[in-house]
Design a protein around this motif. Sequence first.
Motif, PDB file in Angstrom:
ATOM      1  N   VAL A   1      35.891  47.241  50.415  1.00 19.61           N
ATOM      2  CA  VAL A   1      35.088  48.462  50.566  1.00 19.61           C
ATOM      3  C   VAL A   1      34.384  48.465  51.916  1.00 19.61           C
ATOM      4  O   VAL A   1      34.309  49.506  52.592  1.00 19.61           O
ATOM      5  N   ILE A   2      33.893  47.329  52.350  1.00 21.31           N
ATOM      6  CA  ILE A   2      33.255  47.252  53.671  1.00 21.31           C
ATOM      7  C   ILE A   2      34.275  47.534  54.767  1.00 21.31           C
ATOM      8  O   ILE A   2      33.979  48.232  55.744  1.00 21.31           O
ATOM      9  N   ALA A   3      35.476  47.007  54.633  1.00 19.23           N
ATOM     10  CA  ALA A   3      36.528  47.273  55.626  1.00 19.23           C
ATOM     11  C   ALA A   3      36.860  48.764  55.685  1.00 19.23           C
ATOM     12  O   ALA A   3      37.016  49.337  56.770  1.00 19.23           O
TER      13      ALA A   3
ATOM     14  N   ALA B   1      38.019  33.222  39.733  1.00 19.74           N
ATOM     15  CA  ALA B   1      36.742  33.539  39.092  1.00 19.74           C
ATOM     16  C   ALA B   1      36.416  35.020  39.257  1.00 19.74           C
ATOM     17  O   ALA B   1      36.819  35.668  40.237  1.00 19.74           O
ATOM     18  N   GLU B   2      35.660  35.562  38.292  1.00 16.23           N
ATOM     19  CA  GLU B   2      35.272  36.975  38.362  1.00 16.23           C
ATOM     20  C   GLU B   2      34.455  37.271  39.617  1.00 16.23           C
ATOM     21  O   GLU B   2      34.607  38.323  40.240  1.00 16.23           O
TER      22      GLU B   2
ATOM     23  N   ALA C   1      27.097  42.927  41.674  1.00 21.06           N
ATOM     24  CA  ALA C   1      27.946  42.553  40.551  1.00 21.06           C
ATOM     25  C   ALA C   1      28.493  41.140  40.739  1.00 21.06           C
ATOM     26  O   ALA C   1      28.597  40.372  39.772  1.00 21.06           O
ATOM     27  N   ALA C   2      28.848  40.792  41.972  1.00 14.42           N
ATOM     28  CA  ALA C   2      29.327  39.430  42.235  1.00 14.42           C
ATOM     29  C   ALA C   2      28.226  38.414  41.944  1.00 14.42           C
ATOM     30  O   ALA C   2      28.490  37.354  41.355  1.00 14.42           O
ATOM     31  N   LEU C   3      27.009  38.731  42.322  1.00  7.98           N
ATOM     32  CA  LEU C   3      25.893  37.819  42.038  1.00  7.98           C
ATOM     33  C   LEU C   3      25.643  37.711  40.539  1.00  7.98           C
ATOM     34  O   LEU C   3      25.310  36.625  40.038  1.00  7.98           O
TER      35      LEU C   3
ATOM     36  N   LEU D   1      35.935  39.995  46.826  1.00  3.18           N
ATOM     37  CA  LEU D   1      37.105  40.566  47.494  1.00  3.18           C
ATOM     38  C   LEU D   1      37.040  42.103  47.517  1.00  3.18           C
ATOM     39  O   LEU D   1      37.342  42.738  48.535  1.00  3.18           O
ATOM     40  N   ILE D   2      36.645  42.675  46.378  1.00  2.00           N
ATOM     41  CA  ILE D   2      36.505  44.140  46.326  1.00  2.00           C
ATOM     42  C   ILE D   2      35.404  44.593  47.289  1.00  2.00           C
ATOM     43  O   ILE D   2      35.556  45.590  47.998  1.00  2.00           O
TER      44      ILE D   2
END
Length: 142
Positions: A14-16, A2-3, A36-38, A9-10
């Motif tokens: 970025v947090i890592a 899913a998008e 964007a995920a929301l 995941l992105i």
Amino acid sequence: MAESTVWWLITGCVIAIELLTGTFYLLMLAIGLAAAALSAHAGLALTAQIGVAAVVGGGAVVAWHRLRPQSSTLRASANHDVNLDIGETVQVEAWHPDGTTTVKYRGAQWTAVHGSGVLPSTGAHRIVEVRGSQLVIEKFEP
């Protein structure tokens, strides 16, 4: 996949990277990616998701840049957040002819100079900057 999963995941990547580099701005961009995920969960189109990521992430970066504490713009030698000696008081007994004095501070003898525009005088003084092993002081006015 899913998008929304791709966006999460992105966001995690970025947090890592932010945790490895300590760049707080990446955390602000991660907020945009989470938004964007929301929006993907809400069923918005991919272009709208990208727009949400850009607006929220960019807005968070701008907001953080404008709202961050201004004390961080001070040089480290004069910033109390970096050097806890700033603001402490010392007692000046006498000044030497070269414009320096010797003060006892934290159990040791320190060389001190008066700040610019400050006339040398005896009595209580406040530390305004630390330059190497030299204190810059000004008259303490309680």
